[in-house]
Scaffold this motif. Structure first.
Motif, PDB file in Angstrom:
ATOM      1  N   ALA A   1       0.787  -1.233   0.020  1.00  0.00           N
ATOM      2  CA  ALA A   1      -0.035   0.048  -0.055  1.00  0.00           C
ATOM      3  C   ALA A   1       0.930   1.401  -0.219  1.00  0.00           C
ATOM      4  N   ASP A   2       2.118   1.067   0.111  1.00  0.00           N
ATOM      5  CA  ASP A   2       3.303   2.162   0.063  1.00  0.00           C
ATOM      6  C   ASP A   2       2.929   3.157   1.179  1.00  0.00           C
ATOM      7  N   VAL A   3       2.872   2.915   2.148  1.00  0.00           N
ATOM      8  CA  VAL A   3       2.769   3.576   4.087  1.00  0.00           C
ATOM      9  C   VAL A   3       3.798   4.183   3.316  1.00  0.00           C
ATOM     10  N   ARG A   4       3.935   5.162   3.982  1.00  0.00           N
ATOM     11  CA  ARG A   4       4.570   6.178   4.747  1.00  0.00           C
ATOM     12  C   ARG A   4       4.897   7.311   5.549  1.00  0.00           C
ATOM     13  N   HIS A   5       3.593   6.561   7.000  1.00  0.00           N
ATOM     14  CA  HIS A   5       3.512   6.611   8.187  1.00  0.00           C
ATOM     15  C   HIS A   5       3.165   6.328   8.813  1.00  0.00           C
ATOM     16  N   LEU A   6       3.328   5.619  10.423  1.00  0.00           N
ATOM     17  CA  LEU A   6       2.671   4.500  11.042  1.00  0.00           C
ATOM     18  C   LEU A   6       2.321   5.061  12.108  1.00  0.00           C
ATOM     19  N   ILE A   7       0.995   4.652  12.956  1.00  0.00           N
ATOM     20  CA  ILE A   7      -0.011   4.592  13.785  1.00  0.00           C
ATOM     21  C   ILE A   7       0.106   2.919  14.205  1.00  0.00           C
ATOM     22  N   SER A   8       0.420   3.101  15.235  1.00  0.00           N
ATOM     23  CA  SER A   8       0.545   1.614  16.316  1.00  0.00           C
ATOM     24  C   SER A   8       0.503   1.129  17.549  1.00  0.00           C
ATOM     25  N   TRP A   9      -0.640   0.682  18.525  1.00  0.00           N
ATOM     26  CA  TRP A   9      -0.859   0.569  19.116  1.00  0.00           C
ATOM     27  C   TRP A   9       0.784  -0.089  19.977  1.00  0.00           C
ATOM     28  N   ALA A  10       1.275   0.579  20.586  1.00  0.00           N
ATOM     29  CA  ALA A  10       2.417   0.647  21.249  1.00  0.00           C
ATOM     30  C   ALA A  10       2.285  -0.902  22.197  1.00  0.00           C
ATOM     31  N   GLY A  11       1.927  -1.480  22.286  1.00  0.00           N
ATOM     32  CA  GLY A  11       2.444  -3.184  22.328  1.00  0.00           C
ATOM     33  C   GLY A  11       3.006  -4.118  21.172  1.00  0.00           C
ATOM     34  N   ILE A  12       3.030  -3.416  20.090  1.00  0.00           N
ATOM     35  CA  ILE A  12       2.903  -4.267  18.732  1.00  0.00           C
ATOM     36  C   ILE A  12       3.994  -3.968  17.843  1.00  0.00           C
ATOM     37  N   ALA A  13       4.048  -2.092  18.425  1.00  0.00           N
ATOM     38  CA  ALA A  13       4.810  -0.896  17.383  1.00  0.00           C
ATOM     39  C   ALA A  13       6.354  -2.168  17.876  1.00  0.00           C
ATOM     40  N   GLY A  14       7.472  -2.835  19.049  1.00  0.00           N
ATOM     41  CA  GLY A  14       8.270  -3.152  19.021  1.00  0.00           C
ATOM     42  C   GLY A  14       8.219  -4.591  18.502  1.00  0.00           C
ATOM     43  N   SER A  15       7.743  -5.659  18.174  1.00  0.00           N
ATOM     44  CA  SER A  15       7.598  -6.416  17.552  1.00  0.00           C
ATOM     45  C   SER A  15       7.209  -6.147  15.799  1.00  0.00           C
ATOM     46  N   LEU A  16       7.426  -4.784  15.678  1.00  0.00           N
ATOM     47  CA  LEU A  16       7.435  -5.324  14.232  1.00  0.00           C
ATOM     48  C   LEU A  16       9.394  -5.136  13.493  1.00  0.00           C
ATOM     49  N   THR A  17       8.830  -5.259  12.198  1.00  0.00           N
ATOM     50  CA  THR A  17      10.189  -5.669  11.697  1.00  0.00           C
ATOM     51  C   THR A  17      11.019  -3.801  11.417  1.00  0.00           C
ATOM     52  N   ALA A  18      12.139  -4.333  11.144  1.00  0.00           N
ATOM     53  CA  ALA A  18      12.351  -3.065  10.756  1.00  0.00           C
ATOM     54  C   ALA A  18      12.835  -2.637   9.601  1.00  0.00           C
ATOM     55  N   ALA A  19      11.955  -3.295   8.525  1.00  0.00           N
ATOM     56  CA  ALA A  19      12.216  -2.823   6.916  1.00  0.00           C
ATOM     57  C   ALA A  19      10.183  -2.240   7.417  1.00  0.00           C
ATOM     58  N   THR A  20       9.938  -2.677   8.060  1.00  0.00           N
ATOM     59  CA  THR A  20       8.541  -2.288   8.472  1.00  0.00           C
ATOM     60  C   THR A  20       8.692  -0.434   9.132  1.00  0.00           C
ATOM     61  N   CYS A  21       9.504  -0.725   9.940  1.00  0.00           N
ATOM     62  CA  CYS A  21       9.776   0.755  10.436  1.00  0.00           C
ATOM     63  C   CYS A  21       9.934   2.013   9.441  1.00  0.00           C
ATOM     64  N   GLU A  22      11.229   0.911   8.738  1.00  0.00           N
ATOM     65  CA  GLU A  22      12.039   2.230   7.775  1.00  0.00           C
ATOM     66  C   GLU A  22      10.781   2.631   7.046  1.00  0.00           C
ATOM     67  N   LEU A  23       9.269   2.255   6.876  1.00  0.00           N
ATOM     68  CA  LEU A  23       8.999   2.249   5.573  1.00  0.00           C
ATOM     69  C   LEU A  23       8.330   3.601   6.592  1.00  0.00           C
ATOM     70  N   ALA A  24       8.191   3.836   7.550  1.00  0.00           N
ATOM     71  CA  ALA A  24       7.713   4.636   8.004  1.00  0.00           C
ATOM     72  C   ALA A  24       8.755   6.481   8.279  1.00  0.00           C
ATOM     73  N   SER A  25       8.206   7.819   7.371  1.00  0.00           N
ATOM     74  CA  SER A  25       9.031   8.503   7.716  1.00  0.00           C
ATOM     75  C   SER A  25       8.815   9.234   8.972  1.00  0.00           C
ATOM     76  N   SER A  26       7.316   9.176   9.758  1.00  0.00           N
ATOM     77  CA  SER A  26       6.935   9.323  10.736  1.00  0.00           C
ATOM     78  C   SER A  26       6.453   8.249  11.769  1.00  0.00           C
ATOM     79  N   ARG A  27       6.287   7.804  12.768  1.00  0.00           N
ATOM     80  CA  ARG A  27       5.734   7.109  13.626  1.00  0.00           C
ATOM     81  C   ARG A  27       4.998   7.183  15.341  1.00  0.00           C
ATOM     82  N   VAL A  28       4.218   6.651  15.408  1.00  0.00           N
ATOM     83  CA  VAL A  28       3.230   7.452  16.290  1.00  0.00           C
ATOM     84  C   VAL A  28       2.643   5.567  17.359  1.00  0.00           C
ATOM     85  N   THR A  29       2.809   6.092  18.552  1.00  0.00           N
ATOM     86  CA  THR A  29       2.311   5.221  19.104  1.00  0.00           C
ATOM     87  C   THR A  29       0.956   5.295  20.054  1.00  0.00           C
TER      88      THR A  29
END
Length: 514
Positions: A104-132
């Motif tokens: 989906a060409d995601v460029r920002h992420l908003i995630s539940w804190a409980g799972i944010a830490g389990s996301l892959t590094a590549a997933t986090c790198e997709l996002a220029s901004s990340r919110v928990t």
């Protein structure tokens, strides 16, 4: 040629109600209860805070949240800002999350804190901004900071292109290649308005949503009341008892539930003897409701009960009214106003009444296409009709009968066998809780019918031979199941549909059991 611009149509309608009835209850979820005025203030603060964090019109924002107030706020704030919301299940494996968000060409992420830490590094790198949401995670901005930033630097609602994409609903997830379904704000409004007309929903209704908010059904049940001045109640987690408690405690008057939920709700109502007098209208959606449960619900409930058929690409296409249910119990109804349903043969021509073919639909509520899947979008159309991939037939009165997915057809010895026919016979045994017919590879016939069955009481369950005798009595020779498997429960997806691909993977190489 320039594209017309305007303030977000979803936000504009919501804001009109919020200003005219600021003290009226708008949203109740968990322990949170927000009036229209409070909800509007938080939506504005969130939209301005997201803008300050660099999220602008047209940006794709991945959302990994459970049912919570923040999810609803994001749906409205995203509409105000022109964001493209890409919600996804928090229950997917990390690799599947990465695949769907990348598709989906995601460029920002908003995630539940409980799972944010389990996301892959590549997933986090997709996002220029990340919110928990729900806690702090290193390298992520807390939700509260976004709201604070928005309150400190309020902005005017931007003007947006009229048909800007608003939501991407991903169809695959953990299996297959993800196919993002694109829906515009205009489409979501048309769908909410169509449901309001069809089921008589008004500002007097309290609407209950009890499926995951990342799915289009729950999104519709949130937008429907908030765009009509009513009250929205969202369950954090569904159980039959929490659903009944919510209807009773919140005086809910309207809801759309999926068939697996309705079976559990019915059992709870029968056991408790409750009647739920506040409920004005209840609709069964997503997966076909078996005839016995439908008959029992019609006899037990004291409200209008409908069944509908549709897909995420077309929304509601048919409706079975309470008046027609008695004589057309096995049907999913007739085409809703403004929508045309046809049964197509293999050549794409309209099939005669009573003939099995592919269900197709022409509707103003059609999706905008699969994101960056032009060939697949084109292949899904037959002229102006969307090809659903579902099998069905239509009688001479226009009533549609759903028979299953085309890909679930079992071809045994060159003959098409429809799983629904087998499942109806097996499910008619009173000891059977649920069942599914699946294709199993066979050297001689290509495929044979396998049946996976779960019983209400595994201790006192009948022998498989008793189920076999039932099939001999009710099915043709070519339809007879060759193998039976007994399990405690059939796997389902988040909205309660039986996960047949999972069943095929599990049982394709096994010998008969039970």
């Amino acid at each position: 040629m320039t594209t017309a611009v305007q303030v977000s149509p979803i936000y504009q309608r919501f804001r009109q109600f919020a200003r005219s009835r600021a003290d009226r209850p708008a949203l109740r979820i968990g322990r949170s209860s927000l009036s229209y005025g409070e909800l509007l203030r938080q939506v504005d603060a969130l939209a301005d805070g997201l803008a300050a964090a660099g999220m602008g019109s047209g940006d794709h924002v991945g959302v990994l949240l459970p049912n919570c107030p923040e999810f609803v706020l994001l749906l409205l704030a995203g509409a105000r800002s022109g964001l493209v919301i890409v919600p996804q299940s928090i229950g997917l494996p990390a690799a599947a999350v990465e695949a769907t968000l990348r598709a989906a060409d995601v460029r920002h992420l908003i995630s539940w804190a409980g799972i944010a830490g389990s996301l892959t590094a590549a997933t986090c790198e997709l996002a220029s901004s990340r919110v928990t949401v729900g806690g702090s995670v290193a390298g992520w901005t807390p939700w509260a900071d976004i709201l604070d930033a928005g309150r400190k630097a309020p902005r005017s609602a931007p003007l947006l292109a009229a048909d800007l994409p608003y939501l991407m609903v991903l169809t695959s997830g953990s299996t297959g290649r993800p196919k993002p379904i694109v829906l515009s704000q205009r489409t979501k409004i048309l769908r909410a308005d169509a449901a309001a007309r069809l089921y008589g929903v008004s500002d007097a209704d309290v609407t209950l949503a009890a499926t995951p908010l990342y799915h289009s059904l729950a999104q519709r049940l949130v937008l429907l009341p908030l765009l009509s001045g009513g009250t929205c109640v969202v369950l954090e987690h569904f159980t039959a008892s929490t659903w009944v408690d919510a209807v009773r405690g919140q005086q809910a008057s309207f809801s759309i539930a999926v068939s697996s939920q309705l079976r559990q709700i019915l059992a709870h109502l029968i056991a408790s003897g409750e009647a739920l007098p506040s409920l004005r209208c209840l609709v069964s959606s997503s997966a076909l409701l078996d005839a016995d449960t439908k008959r029992a619900l019609l006899g037990h409930l004291r409200c209008d009960f409908h069944e509908c058929y549709g897909t995420s690409e077309i929304a509601i296409a048919t409706n079975l009214t309470p008046a027609a249910a008695a004589s057309k119990l096995g049907s999913v109804g007739t085409a809703i106003p403004g929508t045309e349903v046809a049964i197509l043969d293999r050549s794409g021509n309209q099939a005669p009444p009573g003939t099995t073919g592919e269900i197709a639909c022409r509707t103003p509520m059609l999706y905008c296409g699969y994101y960056r899947r032009q060939a697949e979008t084109a292949a899904a159309m037959c002229g102006d009709f969307f090809r659903t991939g579902d099998l069905g037939r239509m009688d001479d009165q226009g009533f549609v009968y759903f028979l299953g997915r085309i890909k679930d057809i079992i071809i045994t010895g060159g003959v098409n066998v429809y799983p629904r026919d087998i499942e109806e016979v097996v499910a008619s045994h009173p000891a059977v809780k649920e069942c599914a017919a699946i294709p199993l590879a066979d050297e001689e016939l290509g495929e044979v019918v396998g049946v996976v069955v779960a019983f209400h009481d595994s201790v006192q369950a009948p022998g498989i031979r008793e189920i076999q005798r039932l099939c001999v009595q009710g099915l043709g020779d070519f339809q007879q199941p060759r193998r039976f498997f007994v399990t405690h429960a059939l796997p389902t997806n988040a909205i309660g549909k039986v996960d047949k691909p999972a069943l095929r993977r599990t049982y394709s190489g096994l010998s008969e059991a039970g």
